[in-house]
Design a protein around this motif. Structure first.
Motif, short mmCIF file in Angstrom:
data_model
loop_
_atom_site.label_atom_id
_atom_site.label_comp_id
_atom_site.label_asym_id
_atom_site.label_seq_id
_atom_site.Cartn_x
_atom_site.Cartn_y
_atom_site.Cartn_z
N VAL A 31 0.84 -1.21 0.00
CA VAL A 31 0.00 0.00 0.00
C VAL A 31 0.87 1.25 0.00
N ALA A 32 1.98 1.24 0.69
CA ALA A 32 2.81 2.44 0.87
C ALA A 32 3.65 2.78 -0.35
N VAL A 33 4.12 1.80 -1.11
CA VAL A 33 5.03 2.07 -2.23
C VAL A 33 4.40 2.97 -3.28
N PRO A 34 3.18 2.70 -3.77
CA PRO A 34 2.60 3.63 -4.76
C PRO A 34 2.36 5.03 -4.19
N PHE A 35 1.98 5.11 -2.94
CA PHE A 35 1.75 6.41 -2.32
C PHE A 35 3.04 7.23 -2.30
N TRP A 36 4.14 6.63 -1.89
CA TRP A 36 5.40 7.36 -1.82
C TRP A 36 5.92 7.71 -3.21
N GLY A 37 5.58 6.90 -4.23
CA GLY A 37 5.94 7.23 -5.60
C GLY A 37 5.23 8.50 -6.06
N LYS A 38 3.93 8.62 -5.73
CA LYS A 38 3.18 9.84 -6.06
C LYS A 38 3.76 11.05 -5.34
N VAL A 39 4.07 10.88 -4.08
CA VAL A 39 4.63 11.98 -3.30
C VAL A 39 5.96 12.44 -3.89
N ARG A 40 6.79 11.50 -4.32
CA ARG A 40 8.09 11.83 -4.91
C ARG A 40 7.91 12.61 -6.22
N ARG A 41 6.99 12.15 -7.09
CA ARG A 41 6.75 12.84 -8.37
C ARG A 41 6.22 14.25 -8.14
N ARG A 42 5.30 14.40 -7.19
CA ARG A 42 4.76 15.73 -6.88
C ARG A 42 5.85 16.65 -6.36
N THR A 43 6.70 16.11 -5.52
CA THR A 43 7.78 16.91 -4.94
C THR A 43 8.76 17.35 -6.02
N GLU A 44 9.07 16.47 -6.96
CA GLU A 44 9.97 16.84 -8.06
C GLU A 44 9.37 17.95 -8.90
N LEU A 45 8.07 17.85 -9.21
CA LEU A 45 7.41 18.87 -10.01
C LEU A 45 7.38 20.21 -9.27
N ARG A 46 7.05 20.17 -7.98
CA ARG A 46 7.06 21.41 -7.18
C ARG A 46 8.46 22.01 -7.13
N SER A 47 9.46 21.17 -6.98
CA SER A 47 10.84 21.64 -6.92
C SER A 47 11.24 22.35 -8.21
N MET A 48 10.86 21.77 -9.34
CA MET A 48 11.20 22.41 -10.61
C MET A 48 10.45 23.73 -10.78
N ALA A 49 9.20 23.77 -10.34
CA ALA A 49 8.44 25.02 -10.41
C ALA A 49 9.08 26.08 -9.51
N MET A 50 9.52 25.67 -8.33
CA MET A 50 10.19 26.61 -7.42
C MET A 50 11.50 27.11 -8.03
N GLU A 51 12.21 26.25 -8.73
CA GLU A 51 13.45 26.65 -9.36
C GLU A 51 13.20 27.70 -10.45
N ILE A 52 12.14 27.50 -11.24
CA ILE A 52 11.78 28.48 -12.26
C ILE A 52 11.36 29.79 -11.59
N GLY A 53 10.53 29.70 -10.56
CA GLY A 53 10.08 30.90 -9.85
C GLY A 53 11.23 31.65 -9.22
N THR A 54 12.17 30.94 -8.64
CA THR A 54 13.33 31.58 -8.03
C THR A 54 14.19 32.29 -9.07
N THR A 55 14.32 31.68 -10.24
CA THR A 55 15.08 32.32 -11.31
C THR A 55 14.40 33.61 -11.76
N LEU A 56 13.07 33.58 -11.87
CA LEU A 56 12.33 34.80 -12.22
C LEU A 56 12.54 35.89 -11.17
N LEU A 57 12.46 35.51 -9.90
CA LEU A 57 12.67 36.49 -8.82
C LEU A 57 14.09 37.04 -8.83
N ALA A 58 15.06 36.19 -9.12
CA ALA A 58 16.46 36.65 -9.18
C ALA A 58 16.65 37.64 -10.32
N ALA A 59 16.01 37.39 -11.44
CA ALA A 59 16.11 38.32 -12.57
C ALA A 59 15.44 39.65 -12.21
#
Length: 172
Positions: A31-59
């Motif tokens: 039960v836990a393995v698919p749940f943690w897979g979803k959490v990992r994918r969401r975290t990666e997507l959020r991280s990339m969005a934060m990286e783009i947002g941070t670059t915009l703020l730095a500019a």
């Protein structure tokens, strides 16, 4: 019952008890393995969005600090989407060094919507001057690519220069 009899009765666990515990652990892991897979994918997507947002703020901060226009150029190719940030200079002056170069894995995300010509420009007061249309400065990324449910995150920059990351209300 004497003390010697009580000690001999509680010698350990039976094979059936151990098997039941192993089965319960296996069910919890299944039960836990698919749940943690979803959490990992969401975290990666959020991280990339934060990286783009941070670059915009730095500019934006660089534009304010130097009281000059600073642009972010978003480009994506089939191999690796990337965000190139450059500071355009007037023609007689040499071009400035890039503010940053982000290389985002094409296996993890793809750009769905980018501004016209992939360019966002801030002026010396920190306001977004390009693109001129208020609604066309959104960057929409989606991921993961190649498996699992796909989610989208929007990185929006308004005309005042505020950068906002909008995550979906319901994740897949």
């Amino acid at each position: 019952m004497s003390r010697a009899d009580a000690i001999s009765v509680s010698r350990g666990f039976s094979l059936i008890e151990l098997l039941i515990v192993i089965v319960i652990i296996a069910i919890l892991a299944a039960v836990a393995v698919p749940f943690w897979g979803k959490v990992r994918r969401r975290t990666e997507l959020r991280s990339m969005a934060m990286e783009i947002g941070t670059t915009l703020l730095a500019a934006r901060m660089k534009a304010v600090r130097q009281n000059a226009r600073t642009s972010i150029i978003i480009s994506s190719s089939a191999d690796s989407p990337a965000i190139d940030t450059t500071v355009p200079a007037p023609p007689p002056m040499p071009a400035a060094d890039p503010l940053a170069h982000l290389s985002l894995s094409s296996h993890a995300l793809r750009f769905v919507v980018t501004p016209l010509d992939g360019k966002i420009t801030f002026d010396g007061s920190g306001r977004r001057v390009e693109p001129a249309d208020p609604a066309s400065a959104a960057i929409v990324i989606e991921g993961p690519i190649g498996g699992g449910p796909v989610n989208q995150i929007t990185i929006d920059t308004n005309t005042a220069g505020k950068v906002r990351i909008v995550t979906p209300a319901a994740w897949q």
